[in-house]
Design a protein around this motif. Structure first.
Motif, short mmCIF file in Angstrom:
data_model
loop_
_atom_site.label_atom_id
_atom_site.label_comp_id
_atom_site.label_asym_id
_atom_site.label_seq_id
_atom_site.Cartn_x
_atom_site.Cartn_y
_atom_site.Cartn_z
N LEU A 114 0.84 -1.21 0.00
CA LEU A 114 0.00 0.00 0.00
C LEU A 114 0.87 1.26 0.00
CD1 LEU A 114 -2.79 -1.04 2.53
CD2 LEU A 114 -3.06 -0.65 0.07
N ARG A 115 1.97 1.23 0.73
CA ARG A 115 2.84 2.39 0.79
C ARG A 115 3.49 2.69 -0.56
NH1 ARG A 115 7.96 2.22 4.50
NH2 ARG A 115 8.59 0.94 2.76
N ASN A 116 3.74 1.64 -1.32
CA ASN A 116 4.35 1.83 -2.64
C ASN A 116 3.34 2.26 -3.70
OD1 ASN A 116 6.87 1.22 -1.68
ND2 ASN A 116 6.78 -0.93 -2.26
N GLY A 117 2.12 2.58 -3.27
CA GLY A 117 1.14 3.14 -4.19
C GLY A 117 0.18 2.15 -4.80
N ALA A 118 0.14 0.92 -4.31
CA ALA A 118 -0.80 -0.06 -4.85
C ALA A 118 -2.23 0.40 -4.56
CB ALA A 118 -0.55 -1.43 -4.24
N GLU A 119 -3.10 0.18 -5.49
CA GLU A 119 -4.52 0.51 -5.32
C GLU A 119 -5.12 -0.48 -4.31
OE1 GLU A 119 -7.89 2.77 -6.34
OE2 GLU A 119 -5.88 3.02 -7.15
N PRO A 120 -5.73 0.01 -3.22
CA PRO A 120 -6.35 -0.91 -2.26
C PRO A 120 -7.47 -1.70 -2.94
CG PRO A 120 -6.27 1.32 -1.36
CD PRO A 120 -5.87 1.40 -2.80
N ASP A 121 -7.40 -3.01 -2.85
CA ASP A 121 -8.44 -3.83 -3.48
C ASP A 121 -8.72 -5.06 -2.64
OD1 ASP A 121 -6.25 -5.41 -3.98
OD2 ASP A 121 -6.29 -5.17 -6.15
N TRP A 122 -9.40 -6.03 -3.26
CA TRP A 122 -9.85 -7.20 -2.53
C TRP A 122 -8.69 -8.00 -1.93
CZ3 TRP A 122 -8.33 -12.07 -3.99
CH2 TRP A 122 -7.74 -12.19 -5.26
N LYS A 123 -7.51 -7.94 -2.54
CA LYS A 123 -6.37 -8.71 -2.01
C LYS A 123 -5.97 -8.21 -0.62
CE LYS A 123 -4.15 -7.72 -5.72
NZ LYS A 123 -4.32 -7.40 -7.07
N HIS A 124 -6.00 -6.89 -0.45
CA HIS A 124 -5.65 -6.32 0.86
C HIS A 124 -6.73 -6.66 1.89
CE1 HIS A 124 -3.54 -3.85 -2.19
NE2 HIS A 124 -2.53 -4.07 -1.37
N GLY A 125 -7.97 -6.65 1.46
CA GLY A 125 -9.06 -7.04 2.35
C GLY A 125 -8.96 -8.50 2.76
N LEU A 126 -8.63 -9.34 1.80
CA LEU A 126 -8.47 -10.77 2.09
C LEU A 126 -7.31 -10.99 3.06
CD1 LEU A 126 -9.39 -13.67 1.46
CD2 LEU A 126 -7.76 -13.67 -0.45
N ALA A 127 -6.24 -10.24 2.90
CA ALA A 127 -5.11 -10.37 3.83
C ALA A 127 -5.53 -10.01 5.25
CB ALA A 127 -3.95 -9.47 3.37
N ALA A 128 -6.32 -8.95 5.40
CA ALA A 128 -6.80 -8.55 6.73
C ALA A 128 -7.70 -9.63 7.33
CB ALA A 128 -7.53 -7.21 6.65
N MET A 129 -8.57 -10.20 6.49
CA MET A 129 -9.46 -11.26 6.98
C MET A 129 -8.65 -12.50 7.39
SD MET A 129 -12.69 -10.30 6.92
CE MET A 129 -13.84 -11.58 6.53
N TYR A 130 -7.63 -12.83 6.63
CA TYR A 130 -6.80 -13.98 6.95
C TYR A 130 -6.09 -13.77 8.29
CZ TYR A 130 -3.20 -17.53 6.75
OH TYR A 130 -2.38 -18.59 7.05
#
Length: 195
Positions: free
Chosen positions: A55-71
């Motif tokens: 995210l810090r490197n400018g990636a667009e927040p998407d479902w992958k980041h949400g899935l990581a949080a859920m995991y």
């Protein structure tokens, strides 16, 4: 990359668990086995750090980041429980330990068990929601965080659905099956028979 890392963390979880239990019970090295089992949380720390860097490197927040949080939330809520259950089974199977006690099947004891599992789901959902909220604040752009907000809603929905399921066990407790051997069938007495 995040999805690959989530898969790697899941595989790593089971590999560390197998190695730790094998060292503990098969190799008779309980301290080393416990040390390997204590490495489990490092997997989630690595996933959290990589997601933050992404995210810090400018990636667009998407479902992958949400899935990581859920995991990560699921691992916090259910990781210790899972390890403890499998440890009990492994100790019984390979080290002559007592058979593991399964969850109760009937009545209010089952309802309490389901309630405790639901509390684990609450912890998992809360951890995921907090991580997602931190990511939303970190990104700061309201237009690009809709996916993360949707994952917060998904976490709340999972907690709610599991709560309803757990509540059904309290409202309608499952009754044990009737054992036909314990039921005594009374024969009707005839008029002339002695009782």
């Amino acid at each position: 990359m995040i999805v690959t890392l989530i898969i790697a963390c899941e595989i790593g979880f089971w590999v560390l668990l197998a190695v730790g239990l094998a060292l503990r019970y098969l190799a008779r090295m309980p301290r080393l086995g416990a040390a390997v089992l204590l490495l489990e949380p490092l997997l989630e720390v690595v996933l959290l750090v990589v997601t933050t860097i992404d995210l810090r490197n400018g990636a667009e927040p998407d479902w992958k980041h949400g899935l990581a949080a859920m995991y990560i939330g699921f691992t916090v809520g259910y990781g210790h429980y899972t390890i403890k259950r499998i440890d009990g089974w492994f100790a019984h199977r390979f080290a002559g330990g007592p058979p593991p006690v399964g969850p109760p099947k009937y009545g209010m004891a089952r309802a309490r068990h389901e309630g405790r599992l639901w509390l684990r789901t609450v912890v998992a959902g809360a951890v995921a929601a907090v991580l997602l909220q931190i990511a939303i604040w970190y990104v700061g752009d309201a237009g690009t965080t809709d996916s993360l907000l949707a994952w917060q809603f998904n976490a709340a929905r999972v907690v709610g659905i599991h709560g309803v399921i757990a509540l059904t066990y309290a409202l309608w407790p499952k009754k044990p099956p009737v054992n036909p051997d314990s039921v005594r069938v009374e024969r009707p007495s005839s008029v002339g028979e002695k009782s």
